[in-house]
Scaffold this motif. Structure first.
Motif, short mmCIF file in Angstrom:
data_model
loop_
_atom_site.label_atom_id
_atom_site.label_comp_id
_atom_site.label_asym_id
_atom_site.label_seq_id
_atom_site.Cartn_x
_atom_site.Cartn_y
_atom_site.Cartn_z
N ILE A 81 -5.63 12.25 -8.90
CA ILE A 81 -4.76 11.28 -8.44
C ILE A 81 -3.43 12.29 -8.31
CG2 ILE A 81 -3.02 9.29 -8.26
CD1 ILE A 81 -5.52 7.93 -10.24
N GLY A 83 0.68 12.77 -6.60
CA GLY A 83 2.02 12.07 -5.93
C GLY A 83 2.89 13.17 -5.81
N GLY A 92 4.82 7.29 -3.99
CA GLY A 92 3.56 7.98 -4.28
C GLY A 92 3.69 8.52 -5.74
N GLY A 95 4.00 5.31 -8.03
CA GLY A 95 2.65 4.58 -7.93
C GLY A 95 1.95 5.23 -8.88
N LEU A 170 -1.10 10.58 -2.56
CA LEU A 170 -0.28 9.23 -2.44
C LEU A 170 1.07 9.88 -1.64
CD1 LEU A 170 -0.58 7.35 -5.96
CD2 LEU A 170 -2.15 7.50 -4.00
N GLU A 172 3.97 8.71 1.66
CA GLU A 172 4.80 7.68 2.59
C GLU A 172 4.99 8.45 3.79
OE1 GLU A 172 7.51 5.70 -0.90
OE2 GLU A 172 8.27 6.91 0.55
N THR A 204 -4.25 4.95 6.23
CA THR A 204 -5.00 6.33 5.22
C THR A 204 -5.25 7.46 6.09
OG1 THR A 204 -7.38 5.61 5.35
CG2 THR A 204 -5.88 4.67 3.49
N THR A 270 -5.43 10.25 1.95
CA THR A 270 -3.98 10.41 1.72
C THR A 270 -3.47 9.18 2.35
OG1 THR A 270 -4.29 12.92 2.32
CG2 THR A 270 -1.99 11.63 2.48
N THR A 271 -2.87 8.85 1.30
CA THR A 271 -2.21 7.19 1.49
C THR A 271 -0.97 7.43 2.25
OG1 THR A 271 -1.27 7.14 -0.61
CG2 THR A 271 -3.21 6.20 -0.74
N GLN A 289 0.52 1.45 -3.39
CA GLN A 289 -0.05 2.65 -4.00
C GLN A 289 -1.06 2.50 -4.92
OE1 GLN A 289 0.28 5.18 -2.03
NE2 GLN A 289 2.44 5.78 -1.86
N VAL A 293 -5.24 3.02 -5.22
CA VAL A 293 -5.91 3.88 -6.06
C VAL A 293 -7.10 3.06 -6.68
CG1 VAL A 293 -5.88 5.07 -8.29
CG2 VAL A 293 -3.99 5.05 -6.66
#
Length: 304
Positions: A81, A83, A92, A95, A170, A172, A204, A270-271, A289, A293
Motif C-alpha cells: 500500500i 500513499g 492518500g 488513508g 492511493l 486524489e 480507480t 490507483t485510487t 481510501q 484498501v
C-alpha cells in the motif's frame, strides 16, 4: 502562444533557471513530522516501522518511512500500500496511516503488508505534485530514475525481495490539477495548455495490460458505501480515458512509469478521490481510501 503560467517563456521548455524559480516559489505549508512521522511513532510498538531512505534536500527532515505487518502464516501473500507519491494528495497519505492504525492488524492471519504512507514528504509539506527538481514522481518509476522519491521505493522493494500479490496506490484528483499542475507541466515542457475537466467523485485506474475488472469493481462497490463514484463525461470518459465499467479507467502503468506498475503484481489499482467536491469532507476522503484498501484486499483474499 499566450502566457498561461507565470514562469518561463511560452513555447520554450524550462531550463535550470526556470526550474530554480519554480523551486524558490514553493513554501512549507504543513508539517511532515507532526502529521506523518508522529503517527508512525505511535505505531512503533505494534508494527515494524523503519526508515528506508531520505531525501537529499534535507535528510534529517525528510526520512522515507515504511511499515511492515508480518503475517502469522508463513506462506501468506504480500500486499503493498503506497500513499503520497504526489505529496499534495492528502487522503492518500492519511488513508494509509488510518488503515494501519485501525485495520492492518486484522489481516495478519492472511496477509503480509508493507505500507509506505508518504513517498514524497517534501511534496507533502509544500503541497505540490512535483519533487524539488520539477519531476513528477508518479511518472518516474523507471530504471535509473532521477526522482529520489521513486528510486527510494524501488530500492525498498528490491531489498525486501518479496513477490507482491496486490498493490494499491492511493491518490486524489483535485481542482488544483487543472488550475496549477497541468498548466505547470505544459509550461515546463514548452507546450500549449489545453483545459480539461475534473471528475466529481471517486474512481480507480487499472492497468491496460492487466485490468483485473472484478478487482476494480469490488473496490468501487466498497467505496460506494462511503462516497459517490465519478460518472463518465459526455464522451464516456474520465480525465480523457475511456470508462471500462462504472468508475474505472485504465492506464499503461509500466510504460508510463507509474507507481502502480512498480511491482508487476497481479492485482494493482490507483485510487482517485475528489476532495474538492461539495459532497466530500477530509474525513470522507480518508474513509474512502480505507474502504478501497479493505475492499481490494478482501476480494483478492477471497479469490485465493
Amino acid at each position: 502562444m499566450d502566457r498561461f503560467y507565470p514562469i518561463g517563456t511560452p513555447g520554450e521548455p524550462w531550463g535550470d533557471a526556470e526550474k530554480q524559480l519554480w523551486f524558490e516559489s514553493q513554501s512549507v505549508q504543513r508539517s511532515y513530522r507532526d502529521e506523518v512521522l508522529a503517527k508512525l511513532d505511535a505505531l512503533d510498538d505494534t508494527f515494524d516501522v523503519f526508515q528506508y531512505g531520505s531525501l537529499p534536500i534535507d535528510r534529517e527532515r525528510y526520512p522515507l518511512m515504511a511499515v511492515t505487518v508480518a503475517s502469522d502464516q508463513a506462506d501468506a501473500p504480500w500486499a503493498l500500500i503506497t500513499g503520497g507519491v504526489h505529496g499534495y494528495e492528502t487522503s492518500g497519505v492519511q488513508g494509509a496511516l488510518e488503515f494501519l492504525a485501525s485495520h492492518a492488524s486484522s489481516y495478519r492471519d492472511r496477509l503480509n503488508l508493507v505500507v509506505a504512507p508518504c513517498i514524497s514528504p517534501w511534496g507533502y509539506e509544500v503541497i505540490n505534485r512535483w519533487n524539488p527538481n520539477c519531476l513528477d514522481p508518479n511518472r518516474s518509476f523507471t530504471a535509473g530514475t532521477a526522482a529520489e522519491e521513486s528510486a527510494g521505493l524501488m530500492g525498498l522493494l528490491a531489498d525486501l525481495g518479496v513477490d507482491v500479490r496486490v498493490h494499491m496506490d492511493l491518490h486524489e484528483t483535485t481542482d488544483s490539477d487543472e488550475s496549477e499542475f497541468r498548466p505547470a507541466v505544459a509550461a515546463r515542457d514548452g507546450e500549449a495548455f489545453e483545459p480539461g475537466a475534473i471528475p466529481d467523485g471517486f474512481y480507480t485506474v487499472g492497468d491496460t495490460e492487466n485490468p483485473q475488472p472484478d478487482f476494480q469493481a469490488a473496490i468501487i462497490a466498497g467505496v460506494g458505501r462511503v462516497t459517490h463514484i465519478a460518472p463518465a463525461d459526455e464522451h464516456g470518459q474520465i480525465i480523457g480515458s475511456d470508462v471500462t465499467q462504472p468508475g474505472v479507467i485504465n492506464y499503461r502503468n509500466t510504460e508510463w512509469g507509474l507507481c502502480a506498475g512498480v511491482t508487476g503484481a497481479r492485482f494493482t489499482t490507483t485510487t482517485e478521490v475528489y476532495p474538492d467536491s461539495p459532497k466530500a469532507t477530509p474525513e470522507i476522503c480518508i474513509d474512502a481510501q480505507v474502504a478501497a484498501v479493505r475492499a481490494g484486499l478482501d476480494v483478492v483474499l477471497a479469490a485465493d
